[in-house]
Each structure stands twice: as C-alpha cells, then as structure tokens.
Design an enzyme around this catalytic site. Structure first.
Site, PDB file in Angstrom:
ATOM      1  N   ARG A  20       1.018  -1.074  -0.042  1.00 11.65           N
ATOM      2  CA  ARG A  20       0.078  -0.138   0.232  1.00 11.65           C
ATOM      3  C   ARG A  20       0.973   1.079  -0.070  1.00 11.65           C
ATOM      4  NH1 ARG A  20      -1.927  -0.142   6.397  1.00 11.65           N
ATOM      5  NH2 ARG A  20      -0.008   0.962   7.154  1.00 11.65           N
ATOM      6  N   TYR A 173      12.836   7.296  15.097  1.00 12.80           N
ATOM      7  CA  TYR A 173      12.379   7.328  13.811  1.00 12.80           C
ATOM      8  C   TYR A 173      13.965   8.121  13.033  1.00 12.80           C
ATOM      9  CZ  TYR A 173      10.047   7.995   9.438  1.00 12.80           C
ATOM     10  OH  TYR A 173       9.581   8.139   8.053  1.00 12.80           O
ATOM     11  N   LYS A 177      16.337   7.142   9.919  1.00 22.26           N
ATOM     12  CA  LYS A 177      16.387   7.706   8.817  1.00 22.26           C
ATOM     13  C   LYS A 177      17.730   8.535   8.472  1.00 22.26           C
ATOM     14  CE  LYS A 177      12.445   6.173   7.366  1.00 22.26           C
ATOM     15  NZ  LYS A 177      12.007   5.158   6.343  1.00 22.26           N
TER      16      LYS A 177
HETATM   17  N1  LIG Z   1       3.924   9.216   4.946  1.00 19.55           N
HETATM   18  C1  LIG Z   1       4.756   9.972   5.284  1.00 19.55           C
HETATM   19  O1  LIG Z   1       4.616  11.071   5.563  1.00 19.55           O
HETATM   20  C2  LIG Z   1       6.273   9.622   5.179  1.00 19.55           C
HETATM   21  C3  LIG Z   1       7.095  10.668   5.217  1.00 19.55           C
HETATM   22  C4  LIG Z   1       8.451  10.447   5.148  1.00 19.55           C
HETATM   23  C5  LIG Z   1       8.896   9.383   4.832  1.00 19.55           C
HETATM   24  N2  LIG Z   1       8.125   8.198   4.602  1.00 19.55           N
HETATM   25  C6  LIG Z   1       8.680   6.729   4.580  1.00 19.55           C
HETATM   26  O2  LIG Z   1       7.974   6.292   3.181  1.00 19.55           O
HETATM   27  C7  LIG Z   1       8.086   5.000   3.219  1.00 19.55           C
HETATM   28  C8  LIG Z   1       6.894   4.403   3.151  1.00 19.55           C
HETATM   29  O3  LIG Z   1       5.895   4.777   4.036  1.00 19.55           O
HETATM   30  P1  LIG Z   1       4.278   5.124   3.555  1.00 19.55           P
HETATM   31  O4  LIG Z   1       3.971   6.484   3.849  1.00 19.55           O
HETATM   32  O5  LIG Z   1       3.937   4.483   2.556  1.00 19.55           O
HETATM   33  O6  LIG Z   1       3.688   4.181   4.878  1.00 19.55           O
HETATM   34  P2  LIG Z   1       2.601   3.074   4.801  1.00 19.55           P
HETATM   35  O7  LIG Z   1       2.369   2.613   6.317  1.00 19.55           O
HETATM   36  O8  LIG Z   1       1.126   3.237   4.198  1.00 19.55           O
HETATM   37  O9  LIG Z   1       3.437   1.863   3.915  1.00 19.55           O
HETATM   38  C9  LIG Z   1       4.425   1.195   4.677  1.00 19.55           C
HETATM   39  C10 LIG Z   1       4.378  -0.369   4.078  1.00 19.55           C
HETATM   40  O10 LIG Z   1       5.706  -0.872   4.482  1.00 19.55           O
HETATM   41  C11 LIG Z   1       5.295  -2.129   5.024  1.00 19.55           C
HETATM   42  N3  LIG Z   1       6.190  -2.481   6.111  1.00 19.55           N
HETATM   43  C12 LIG Z   1       6.426  -1.879   7.273  1.00 19.55           C
HETATM   44  N4  LIG Z   1       7.175  -2.401   8.032  1.00 19.55           N
HETATM   45  C13 LIG Z   1       7.693  -3.594   7.350  1.00 19.55           C
HETATM   46  C14 LIG Z   1       8.552  -4.760   7.613  1.00 19.55           C
HETATM   47  N5  LIG Z   1       8.947  -4.899   8.665  1.00 19.55           N
HETATM   48  N6  LIG Z   1       8.500  -5.570   6.451  1.00 19.55           N
HETATM   49  C15 LIG Z   1       7.987  -5.688   5.579  1.00 19.55           C
HETATM   50  N7  LIG Z   1       7.110  -4.577   5.095  1.00 19.55           N
HETATM   51  C16 LIG Z   1       6.933  -3.702   6.209  1.00 19.55           C
HETATM   52  C17 LIG Z   1       3.931  -1.855   5.518  1.00 19.55           C
HETATM   53  O11 LIG Z   1       3.258  -3.150   5.800  1.00 19.55           O
HETATM   54  C18 LIG Z   1       3.253  -0.858   4.567  1.00 19.55           C
HETATM   55  O12 LIG Z   1       2.662  -1.771   3.544  1.00 19.55           O
HETATM   56  C19 LIG Z   1       8.508   4.558   4.976  1.00 19.55           C
HETATM   57  O13 LIG Z   1      10.185   4.266   4.841  1.00 19.55           O
HETATM   58  C20 LIG Z   1       8.236   5.882   5.414  1.00 19.55           C
HETATM   59  O14 LIG Z   1       9.223   5.908   6.746  1.00 19.55           O
HETATM   60  C21 LIG Z   1       6.733   8.322   4.920  1.00 19.55           C
END
Ligand SMILES: NC(=O)c1ccc[n+]([C@@H]2O[C@H](COP(=O)([O-])OP(=O)(O)OC[C@H]3O[C@@H](n4cnc5c(N)ncnc54)[C@H](O)[C@@H]3O)[C@@H](O)[C@H]2O)c1
Length: 275
Positions: A20, A173, A177
């Site tokens: 997702r 976190y 990062k």
């Molecule tokens: N959403 C934000 O505002 C934001 C901002 C900066 C960085 N990020 C980074 O972007 C990346 C994607 O996050 P997102 O926003 O799509 O969040 P999200 O929670 O919607 O999706 C993350 C996906 O990673 C999977 N996941 C998490 N831990 C896992 C593990 N141990 N093994 C396998 N799969 C795992 C989850 O099941 C999920 O499907 C992440 O690394 C997050 O830290 C997100």
C-alpha cells in the site's frame, strides 16, 4: 510505446513494503515505465506502538492486480524486511525467474511517537529493526546478484525529511532515517565501480496510512513547542503529498535520466527543509 514512455523496459525492480501507500505507488509507476516487479510486504502488525493500522494480504493482492493492469509481471510475497533469509530467498527466486535485477526501492518503514527517554526498549528496537536493519538486509540480499549480472543498476532508499533534519517527538525514527543516509552514501561509493548508483529520497508529509497517523496530535497537544519543527513547506502545503508525486522522483532515479546522480539525497518536501 517509445523508449521515452517506457524508460525501464526490460528491467526488473524489487520494492519493499509494496502492499500500500508509497510502496504500492512505486510498484505501479515502475511497471508503467516498463519494469517487471518483485515486491514484499509484512502484511500484518510490525511495531506495537504504531498509531495506524497494519497492511493486509488483500492490499498486497490489490497491488498485484494494479501492476498486472499495467501489462507487467509481478511476484509478490508476504515477507518481513527483518527476515534476511526471506529477502534473500525472494531475490534469488526473482533472479531465476526474470534473469536480472536492475532497480531496488528500499521503502518499507514504520513510524511511531514518543520522547527518546520515554519510549521502551521494545519501541526503539522495532523501529530500528525495520527501518535500518531492514534496509541493510535488503542491501545484503540484492547487491551480490546485481554485481553478478553486470548490468549496473539503481538502488533507491526511502529515508525522510526526518533523515536530514531531526525533529522532536520521534527521535528514534529520525535516528533510523539518518542511518539510511549513511548506508546510502557508503554503499554508493562501494558500488560505483560496478555502475550501480545509490540515492536516498526524503519525503515530508505524504498521504498514506503513516502520513495520516493521528496519534501525532497527542504529542503536539502535550508539547506545543514541537509544532514549530513541523512547518509548512515553501510550496503550498494545505494537503499531504500524493504518493504518486514521490514515485515521479523514484522513476527518475531508477532511469538512465539520472545517470550522473549517486550518493545524493533528493528531497520530496515542497521545500520544507529550507524553511
Ligand atoms: N507518509 C509519510 O508522511 C512519510 C514521510 C517521510 C518518509 N516516509 C517513509 O516512506 C516509506 C513508506 O511509508 P508510507 O508512507 O507508504 O507508509 P505505509 O504505512 O502506508 O506503508 C508502509 C508499507 O511498508 C510495510 N512494512 C512496514 N514494515 C515492514 C516490515 N518490517 N517488513 C515488510 N514490510 C513492512 C507496511 O506493511 C506497509 O505496507 C517509509 O519508509 C516511511 O518511513 C513516509
């Protein structure tokens, strides 16, 4: 389709966390650009302190059907990035099936809230294990077959604006990062001689389950001075960014259009880091 429309035709991409959010978007956009896709996701609870729901098997199945809708092949497995053997097995099977691996997006991650001296050892460890060790596991699984294939390639790590500017309320976190940046830049130097580029992407608020986590509001309610560390960007920031906009950067970094870039930190933040 021309080469310009499908700059990744004939290539194979491995994306972690593809069920997702941003991971799914990267799978679909890399497929639209011509790549076949291999993806993994935990599809279940990963970190006990997350304030947002875990991904599901049904969501991973939806990613499969979206990629197939783009006319590309996809292999999707329920594997946790903390499972090194599992990642190595998926990558080995993918290389056997597709014959190559060119693009890697180390995207899987979790986020939760708490002050550094108040979080439990478990909360610390779960975030470090997924966001930092999980990325190292991905590197360990993908690099040997990429070197063996001799095709060069592009590894893209998903860090965060919080991997460049540390913010209060989620220091654990931030630590992971920032660590991803160190992995990225060391690896870029180590892989330069093999023609494999390594760059990190740094999103700010993005419209996903993680980005919409309302548990952060309790942190801001308890510590109102922290809000100043989460300013708007230079561009209008009335909404969270669509994951597709981060995928624009990922597809660019995956393609030969970014051939001069390695060991670079690319913000996806509307200028937030400069405000
Ligand atoms: N959403 C934000 O505002 C934001 C901002 C900066 C960085 N990020 C980074 O972007 C990346 C994607 O996050 P997102 O926003 O799509 O969040 P999200 O929670 O919607 O999706 C993350 C996906 O990673 C999977 N996941 C998490 N831990 C896992 C593990 N141990 N093994 C396998 N799969 C795992 C989850 O099941 C999920 O499907 C992440 O690394 C997050 O830290 C997100």
């Amino acid at each position: 389709m021309t080469d310009t429309e499908q700059p990744l035709a004939g290539r194979v991409a491995y994306v972690t966390g593809g069920a997702r959010g941003q991971g799914r978007s990267h799978c679909v956009r890399l497929a639209r650009a011509g790549a076949d896709i291999v993806t993994i996701d935990a599809c279940g609870p990963v970190a006990a302190h997350n304030g947002y729901p875990p991904a599901t098997s049904e969501e991973l199945a939806e990613t499969v059907s979206l990629v197939e809708g783009e006319g590309r092949k996809i292999v999707a497995k329920e594997v946790d990035v903390r499972d090194l053997d599992g990642q190595q097995r998926v990558v080995a099977d993918a290389v056997e099936q597709f014959g190559r691996l060119d693009i890697v997006v180390a995207n899987a991650g979790v986020m939760n809230w708490g002050r550094l001296w108040e979080i439990s050892p478990q909360q610390w460890q779960e975030v470090v294990d997924t966001n930092l060790t999980g990325v190292w596991n991905t590197i360990k699984a993908v690099v040997p077959p990429m070197i063996d294939a001799g095709n060069g390639g592009s590894i893209i790590t998903i860090s965060s604006a919080a991997g460049i500017k540390a913010v209060p309320g989620c220091g654990h976190y931030c630590a992971t990062k920032f660590g991803v940046v160190a992995l990225t830049n060391s690896l870029a130097v180590e892989l330069g001689e093999y023609g494999i580029r390594v760059n990190s992407v740094h999103p700010y608020g993005t419209d996903t389950e993680m980005g919409n986590d309302t548990s952060m509001w309790q942190m801001f309610a308890d510590h109102q001075n922290y809000i100043h560390s989460f300013s708007p960007g230079a561009l209008p920031t009335d909404t969270l960014a669509a994951p597709d906009l981060v995928s624009d950067i990922v597809v660019f970094l995956a393609s030969d259009a970014s051939s001069l870039l390695t060991a670079a930190q690319i913000p996806a933040d509307k200028g937030y880091l400069k405000v």
